[in-house]
Write a protein that holds these residues in place. Structure first.
Motif, PDB file in Angstrom:
ATOM      1  N   PHE A  54     -47.371 -31.279   6.989  1.00 38.35           N
ATOM      2  CA  PHE A  54     -46.170 -30.515   7.316  1.00 38.35           C
ATOM      3  C   PHE A  54     -46.438 -29.015   7.209  1.00 38.35           C
ATOM      4  CE2 PHE A  54     -43.562 -34.314   6.744  1.00 38.35           C
ATOM      5  CZ  PHE A  54     -44.254 -35.028   5.782  1.00 38.35           C
ATOM      6  N   SER A  84     -48.511 -35.337   2.282  1.00 35.34           N
ATOM      7  CA  SER A  84     -47.921 -36.484   1.621  1.00 35.34           C
ATOM      8  C   SER A  84     -48.670 -37.734   2.036  1.00 35.34           C
ATOM      9  CB  SER A  84     -46.450 -36.608   2.010  1.00 35.34           C
ATOM     10  OG  SER A  84     -45.926 -37.852   1.614  1.00 35.34           O
ATOM     11  N   TYR A  89     -49.634 -37.531   5.879  1.00 32.67           N
ATOM     12  CA  TYR A  89     -48.570 -36.864   6.619  1.00 32.67           C
ATOM     13  C   TYR A  89     -48.730 -35.369   6.314  1.00 32.67           C
ATOM     14  CZ  TYR A  89     -46.154 -41.323   7.299  1.00 32.67           C
ATOM     15  OH  TYR A  89     -45.811 -42.604   7.660  1.00 32.67           O
ATOM     16  N   GLY A 141     -47.058 -40.468   2.066  1.00 27.98           N
ATOM     17  CA  GLY A 141     -46.031 -41.181   2.803  1.00 27.98           C
ATOM     18  C   GLY A 141     -45.425 -42.342   2.064  1.00 27.98           C
ATOM     19  N   SER A 142     -46.148 -42.866   1.096  1.00 30.89           N
ATOM     20  CA  SER A 142     -45.677 -44.103   0.483  1.00 30.89           C
ATOM     21  C   SER A 142     -45.236 -43.950  -0.959  1.00 30.89           C
ATOM     22  CB  SER A 142     -46.790 -45.152   0.543  1.00 30.89           C
ATOM     23  OG  SER A 142     -47.933 -44.654  -0.129  1.00 30.89           O
ATOM     24  N   ASN A 143     -45.510 -42.785  -1.544  1.00 39.49           N
ATOM     25  CA  ASN A 143     -45.275 -42.690  -2.980  1.00 39.49           C
ATOM     26  C   ASN A 143     -44.304 -41.574  -3.375  1.00 39.49           C
ATOM     27  OD1 ASN A 143     -46.778 -40.442  -2.523  1.00 39.49           O
ATOM     28  ND2 ASN A 143     -48.473 -40.973  -3.867  1.00 39.49           N
ATOM     29  N   ASN A 144     -43.593 -41.011  -2.397  1.00 38.61           N
ATOM     30  CA  ASN A 144     -42.588 -39.988  -2.689  1.00 38.61           C
ATOM     31  C   ASN A 144     -43.147 -38.764  -3.388  1.00 38.61           C
ATOM     32  OD1 ASN A 144     -40.863 -42.841  -3.027  1.00 38.61           O
ATOM     33  ND2 ASN A 144     -39.931 -41.269  -1.776  1.00 38.61           N
ATOM     34  N   ARG A 145     -44.442 -38.517  -3.264  1.00 32.53           N
ATOM     35  CA  ARG A 145     -45.044 -37.303  -3.786  1.00 32.53           C
ATOM     36  C   ARG A 145     -45.455 -36.444  -2.608  1.00 32.53           C
ATOM     37  NH1 ARG A 145     -47.133 -36.807  -8.674  1.00 32.53           N
ATOM     38  NH2 ARG A 145     -46.956 -34.637  -8.044  1.00 32.53           N
ATOM     39  N   ILE A 146     -44.989 -35.205  -2.617  1.00 29.41           N
ATOM     40  CA  ILE A 146     -45.313 -34.264  -1.565  1.00 29.41           C
ATOM     41  C   ILE A 146     -45.895 -33.025  -2.238  1.00 29.41           C
ATOM     42  CG2 ILE A 146     -44.493 -32.994   0.427  1.00 29.41           C
ATOM     43  CD1 ILE A 146     -42.216 -35.577  -1.089  1.00 29.41           C
ATOM     44  N   PHE A 203     -47.438 -29.171  -2.067  1.00 31.10           N
ATOM     45  CA  PHE A 203     -47.365 -27.944  -1.290  1.00 31.10           C
ATOM     46  C   PHE A 203     -48.522 -27.012  -1.647  1.00 31.10           C
ATOM     47  CE2 PHE A 203     -43.299 -27.938   0.928  1.00 31.10           C
ATOM     48  CZ  PHE A 203     -42.669 -29.037   0.356  1.00 31.10           C
ATOM     49  N   GLY A 204     -48.958 -26.240  -0.655  1.00 31.03           N
ATOM     50  CA  GLY A 204     -49.873 -25.147  -0.937  1.00 31.03           C
ATOM     51  C   GLY A 204     -49.119 -23.991  -1.578  1.00 31.03           C
TER      52      GLY A 204
END
Lengths: 113, 113
Positions: free
Chosen positions: B34, B94, B32, B96-101, B103-104
């Motif tokens: 963003f 992300s 995913y 999508g499945s592990n709640n880790r996102i 960022f750059g």
């Protein structure tokens, strides 16, 4: 519509003092909740996330803790602040099964002196 | 592991000019992706997101991004920038499945009048 509110907006605290930052989400049931830390002008570091009441996962240990006492509330705290805790703290929520699309609060700025 | 690289810390463009902000990600699966924007002393706002389908996604305020899998890139574009677009832009990935996102580091956009 969902709203997310963070408090306080800003704080100046002494090294060694306690801290509590709060976040409340309205208009959304059972959200995933997140805490991020941002150094001045820097990138975002994910600190914690929670998928349900009473359950919090730690991503990075920065001498901070988090709790989710209610479905719509997420609390970040520490008993003893360090200078390195200074920065911008952002709370965010996502809908479950949304690919972790985050919606952020306005943030809490913390200066530790 | 997932990661995001935004190679340009700062981009300066003239008002009315076109814009491209670069983002490359590292993730072995289907991510995913963003783009977020952050105005001074505010939280992040979602501009657009991509998971599947048309690789060119439209966002708010005339922004769009193109997913190029072969290049692991998700660059942000705008045909004609306005002075109010001046802000810091973050790319995020992300699983999508592990709640880790992740960022750059962000790209600060300065739009000259």
């Amino acid at each position: 519509a969902q709203t997310i509110h963070q408090w306080p907006v800003a704080e100046i605290k002494a090294v060694g003092s306690p801290l509590s930052l709060g976040c409340t989400i309205k208009g959304k049931s059972s959200p995933n909740l997140y805490w991020y830390w941002q150094a001045t002008g820097g990138t975002l570091q994910q600190l914690f996330y929670s998928i349900t009441v009473g359950q919090v996962e730690s991503v990075v240990q920065l001498n901070l803790s988090a709790s989710r006492p209610k479905d719509d509330q997420f609390i970040l705290s520490t008993e003893k602040l360090l200078l390195s805790h200074s920065g911008f703290y952002l709370c965010a929520w996502s809908q479950q099964n949304s690919g972790n699309t985050l919606y952020f609060g306005e943030g809490s700025r913390l200066i530790v002196v | 592991a997932q990661s995001v690289t935004q190679p340009d810390a700062r981009v300066t463009v003239s008002e009315g000019a076109s814009l491209q902000l670069r983002c490359k990600y590292s993730y072995s699966g289907t991510p995913y992706l963003f783009w977020y924007v952050q105005y001074p002393r505010q939280g992040l706002q979602l501009l657009l997101k991509y998971y599947s389908g048309d690789p060119v996604v439209q966002g708010v305020n005339g922004f769009e991004a193109e997913f190029i899998k072969s290049n692991s890139s998700f660059h942000l574009r705008k045909a004609s920038v306005h002075w109010s677009d001046s802000a810091v832009y973050f790319c995020a990935v992300s699983a999508g499945s592990n709640n880790r996102i992740f960022f750059g580091d962000g790209t600060q956009l300065v739009v000259k009048p």
